[in-house]
Design a protein around this motif. Structure first.
Motif, PDB file in Angstrom:
ATOM      1  N   UNK A  64      85.068  98.641  94.973  1.00 45.78           N
ATOM      2  CA  UNK A  64      83.730  99.170  95.282  1.00 45.78           C
ATOM      3  C   UNK A  64      82.724  98.871  94.167  1.00 45.78           C
ATOM      4  N   UNK A  65      83.223  98.709  92.950  1.00 39.83           N
ATOM      5  CA  UNK A  65      82.339  98.452  91.812  1.00 39.83           C
ATOM      6  C   UNK A  65      81.583  97.139  92.031  1.00 39.83           C
ATOM      7  N   UNK A 125      85.471  87.747  95.123  1.00 33.71           N
ATOM      8  CA  UNK A 125      84.417  87.286  94.199  1.00 33.71           C
ATOM      9  C   UNK A 125      83.722  88.428  93.451  1.00 33.71           C
ATOM     10  N   UNK A 126      83.462  89.536  94.122  1.00 27.00           N
ATOM     11  CA  UNK A 126      82.808  90.668  93.475  1.00 27.00           C
ATOM     12  C   UNK A 126      83.722  91.305  92.440  1.00 27.00           C
ATOM     13  N   UNK A 131      85.046  92.626  86.759  1.00 28.14           N
ATOM     14  CA  UNK A 131      86.249  93.098  86.072  1.00 28.14           C
ATOM     15  C   UNK A 131      86.585  92.132  84.946  1.00 28.14           C
ATOM     16  N   UNK A 132      86.801  92.677  83.754  1.00 27.77           N
ATOM     17  CA  UNK A 132      87.057  91.800  82.609  1.00 27.77           C
ATOM     18  C   UNK A 132      88.451  91.169  82.684  1.00 27.77           C
ATOM     19  N   UNK A 138      96.205  92.627  83.325  1.00 32.87           N
ATOM     20  CA  UNK A 138      97.042  93.833  83.408  1.00 32.87           C
ATOM     21  C   UNK A 138      97.273  94.232  84.864  1.00 32.87           C
ATOM     22  N   UNK A 139      96.240  94.130  85.681  1.00 35.05           N
ATOM     23  CA  UNK A 139      96.371  94.486  87.093  1.00 35.05           C
ATOM     24  C   UNK A 139      97.299  93.515  87.828  1.00 35.05           C
ATOM     25  N   UNK A 140      97.296  92.252  87.430  1.00 34.91           N
ATOM     26  CA  UNK A 140      98.233  91.291  88.033  1.00 34.91           C
ATOM     27  C   UNK A 140      99.671  91.721  87.803  1.00 34.91           C
TER      28      UNK A 140
END
Length: 160
Positions: A64-65, A125-126, A131-132, A138-140
């Motif tokens: 959503x960010x 894309x958003x 997101x840095x 880390x999320x991967x």
């Protein structure tokens, strides 16, 4: 799913989508009623459910960010997850090799493939933009851990 420790969140999810697209193609290449097709359908739906769970836990909370106020892309994606889970439940309840099983499988493949395309064009894309790099990496890793630890049984709806 592919477990490359170097893939970030979106690279991992895109790889997952490609793995599932290949499985869908393999399913399409097997004759109706083939017992290998039924087994591959079970493995594929298990993989799909694990993937959906990982997206709900790691992609959708940050998706959503950066999206415009009132944009319904995230809500639509989560609704699509619920619909895919419902199809998996119906497919697993259908008799293997039946016309109903084949109809549900074809519908699942069509809806999942469309959903992947929407995520890749409308969400990814958003997320990438807002997101840095460290967080994406880390999320991967978190996605891969979630996919390994999650049951392939579809729960009633998306976790939000």
């Amino acid at each position: 799913m592919a477990a490359d420790p170097e893939l970030d969140l979106l690279e991992q999810l895109t790889t997952d989508h490609e793995v599932l697209r290949v499985r869908f193609s393999e399913l399409a290449g097997l004759p109706l009623g083939d017992p290998h097709r039924d087994r591959l359908a079970l493995v594929t739906t298990d993989t799909l459910v694990r993937h959906l769970t990982a997206e709900e836990e790691h992609l959708y909370p940050i998706a959503r960010h950066g999206r415009p106020r009132g944009d319904g892309v995230v809500d639509h994606g989560l609704q699509s997850h619920a619909a895919l889970r419902a199809l998996v439940r119906e497919l697993r309840a259908a008799r293997s090799g039946s016309a109903e099983f084949d109809r549900l499988l074809a519908r699942l493949v069509e809806e999942a493939t469309g959903h992947f395309g929407q995520e890749e064009t409308l969400l990814f894309p958003t997320v990438r933009e807002h997101t840095d790099t460290m967080r994406m990496s880390a999320l991967g890793a978190q996605v891969r851990a979630t996919e390994r630890a999650t049951s392939g049984e579809p729960h009633p709806g998306p976790r939000t």
